[in-house]
Scaffold this motif. Structure first.
Motif, short mmCIF file in Angstrom:
data_model
loop_
_atom_site.label_atom_id
_atom_site.label_comp_id
_atom_site.label_asym_id
_atom_site.label_seq_id
_atom_site.Cartn_x
_atom_site.Cartn_y
_atom_site.Cartn_z
N LEU A 187 0.83 -1.20 0.00
CA LEU A 187 0.00 0.00 0.00
C LEU A 187 0.86 1.25 0.00
O LEU A 187 1.98 1.26 0.55
CB LEU A 187 -0.88 0.04 1.24
N CYS A 188 0.34 2.31 -0.58
CA CYS A 188 0.83 3.67 -0.38
C CYS A 188 -0.24 4.36 0.48
O CYS A 188 -1.43 4.15 0.26
CB CYS A 188 0.99 4.41 -1.70
N GLY A 189 0.18 5.15 1.44
CA GLY A 189 -0.83 5.76 2.31
C GLY A 189 -0.35 6.99 3.03
O GLY A 189 0.83 7.36 2.97
N LEU A 190 -1.29 7.63 3.70
CA LEU A 190 -0.98 8.81 4.50
C LEU A 190 -0.28 8.42 5.79
O LEU A 190 -0.57 7.37 6.38
CB LEU A 190 -2.26 9.57 4.85
N LEU A 191 0.63 9.27 6.23
CA LEU A 191 1.28 9.07 7.52
C LEU A 191 0.27 9.24 8.65
O LEU A 191 -0.62 10.09 8.57
CB LEU A 191 2.42 10.07 7.71
N ASP A 192 0.42 8.45 9.69
CA ASP A 192 -0.42 8.60 10.88
C ASP A 192 0.22 9.67 11.76
O ASP A 192 1.27 9.46 12.36
CB ASP A 192 -0.50 7.28 11.63
N GLU A 193 -0.41 10.85 11.78
CA GLU A 193 0.13 11.96 12.56
C GLU A 193 -0.63 12.18 13.86
O GLU A 193 -0.64 13.27 14.42
CB GLU A 193 0.12 13.24 11.71
N GLY A 194 -1.29 11.12 14.34
CA GLY A 194 -1.94 11.18 15.64
C GLY A 194 -3.39 11.61 15.61
O GLY A 194 -4.02 11.72 16.66
N ALA A 207 -4.16 -5.18 6.87
CA ALA A 207 -3.17 -6.25 7.08
C ALA A 207 -2.24 -6.38 5.88
O ALA A 207 -1.92 -7.49 5.44
CB ALA A 207 -3.88 -7.58 7.37
N ARG A 208 -1.82 -5.24 5.34
CA ARG A 208 -0.88 -5.21 4.23
C ARG A 208 0.26 -4.27 4.58
O ARG A 208 0.06 -3.30 5.33
CB ARG A 208 -1.57 -4.77 2.92
N HIS A 209 1.42 -4.53 4.07
CA HIS A 209 2.54 -3.66 4.41
C HIS A 209 2.56 -2.43 3.50
O HIS A 209 1.99 -2.45 2.39
CB HIS A 209 3.88 -4.42 4.32
N PHE A 210 3.18 -1.38 3.98
CA PHE A 210 3.28 -0.13 3.23
C PHE A 210 4.62 -0.06 2.53
O PHE A 210 5.67 -0.32 3.13
CB PHE A 210 3.13 1.08 4.16
N SER A 211 4.58 0.33 1.27
CA SER A 211 5.82 0.58 0.54
C SER A 211 6.19 2.05 0.56
O SER A 211 7.35 2.42 0.36
CB SER A 211 5.66 0.13 -0.91
N PHE A 212 5.18 2.90 0.80
CA PHE A 212 5.41 4.34 0.75
C PHE A 212 4.34 5.06 1.56
O PHE A 212 3.16 4.70 1.48
CB PHE A 212 5.36 4.83 -0.71
N GLN A 213 4.75 6.07 2.34
CA GLN A 213 3.81 6.89 3.09
C GLN A 213 4.24 8.35 3.02
O GLN A 213 5.43 8.66 2.93
CB GLN A 213 3.73 6.44 4.55
N SER A 214 3.26 9.24 3.07
CA SER A 214 3.52 10.67 3.02
C SER A 214 2.41 11.39 3.77
O SER A 214 1.34 10.84 4.00
CB SER A 214 3.57 11.15 1.56
N ASN A 215 2.67 12.65 4.12
CA ASN A 215 1.61 13.46 4.73
C ASN A 215 0.80 14.19 3.68
O ASN A 215 -0.05 15.03 4.01
CB ASN A 215 2.21 14.46 5.73
N SER A 216 1.02 13.88 2.41
CA SER A 216 0.31 14.52 1.30
C SER A 216 -0.38 13.49 0.42
O SER A 216 0.26 12.55 -0.06
CB SER A 216 1.29 15.34 0.44
#
Length: 286
Positions: A187-194, A207-216
């Protein structure tokens, strides 16, 4: 004996200091030097004859005198802001600067391309768009109107619901639906910023791993286009985009779209056209 006076600048500095949490942040917000911020607090304490705050574990704790001073400062801020909003709202004619705050992806990708239709009807309005994923403070006058993805909580603001954002799972265009739905595909997804956001929580629950995350979201979309994985995206950002394909709708993830603005702007000639344009435009958000 000379009568003590309290300067408005000193009360404003106290209010800003307690909101910002440090002299450095306070000085930046007020566009003054660090030394000037400290000097104003010391001058306020001299006028009151008592300290206004103590420093404990890196944070400021108000004294009784400080709490009273802060109450007065906040009341004065609110009165000054209300006066300025009334002055801005009292203008005649559809012209002037209107500052609008929105999230980066909604503001840049959805609203900006639709501005020509607004300017065709209101050429004398200058719309300034502030894109930031943080909640912009209207009380601090960084924007006149804010586009928010949750109901505004401030009692002093008009809260107007104008639309709903829907989401889907998007994959690179060349990827098959079976591969896109496979747990092995990252998955690509948004960062968890709380923050408790459905667009963050849903991918985390897959239940899938992330290959890429960003706040945008814009960066997340480009991650999918670069074949880094699949992603939950708002339809306004993914539908019809070259290099992307909708795998399936995700109806359990939705965000409400709200406008927030001071009541004084409700019928103001400068702001009403912008409010109406935002409401009509965002109502069409897929």
């Amino acid at each position: 004996m000379q009568k003590s006076t309290i300067a408005w600048d000193d009360l404003l500095t106290l209010s800003t200091l307690m909101r910002a949490g440090s002299y450095s942040a306070c000085a930046r917000e007020l566009d003054i030097t660090h030394a000037t911020a400290i000097r104003r607090i010391r001058r306020l304490e001299a006028a009151l004859g008592k300290p206004v705050a103590t420093r404990t574990d890196g944070s400021f704790v108000l004294t009784a005198a400080g709490r009273n001073a802060l109450t007065a400062a906040r009341q004065m801020e609110q009165s000054a802001d209300r006066l300025l909003r009334e002055i801005e709202g009292a203008g005649t004619g559809v012209s002037g600067v209107v500052r609008v705050a929105a999230t980066a992806s909604l503001g840049s990708h959805f609203l900006t391309p639709r501005l020509p239709a607004f300017y065709a009807r209101h050429p004398d309005v200058e719309l300034r768009l502030e894109v930031d994923n943080r909640v912009t403070s209207l009380a601090r006058r960084r924007a006149h109107i804010a586009v928010r993805l949750a109901r505004p909580q401030e009692d002093s603001l008009v809260a107007q619901r104008v639309g709903t954002i829907h989401f889907g799972l998007y994959a690179p265009a060349a990827m098959s639906a079976a591969e896109a739905n496979a747990r092995e595909t990252p998955l690509c997804g948004l960062l968890d910023e709380g923050f408790t956001l459905p667009e963050v929580q849903w991918p985390q629950a897959q239940a899938r791993h992330f290959s890429f995350q960003s706040n945008s979201f814009l960066a997340v979309r480009e991650g999918v286009r670069a074949v880094l994985g699949v992603a939950l995206l708002p339809h306004y950002l993914g539908a019809g985009e070259a290099g992307l394909a909708l795998v399936r709708n995700v109806p359990e993830v939705v965000r409400e779209v709200w406008l927030a603005y001071p009541a004084e702007f409700r019928g103001a000639s400068r702001f009403r056209p912008v409010i109406d344009w935002l409401a009509a435009t965002l109502a069409d958000c897929p």
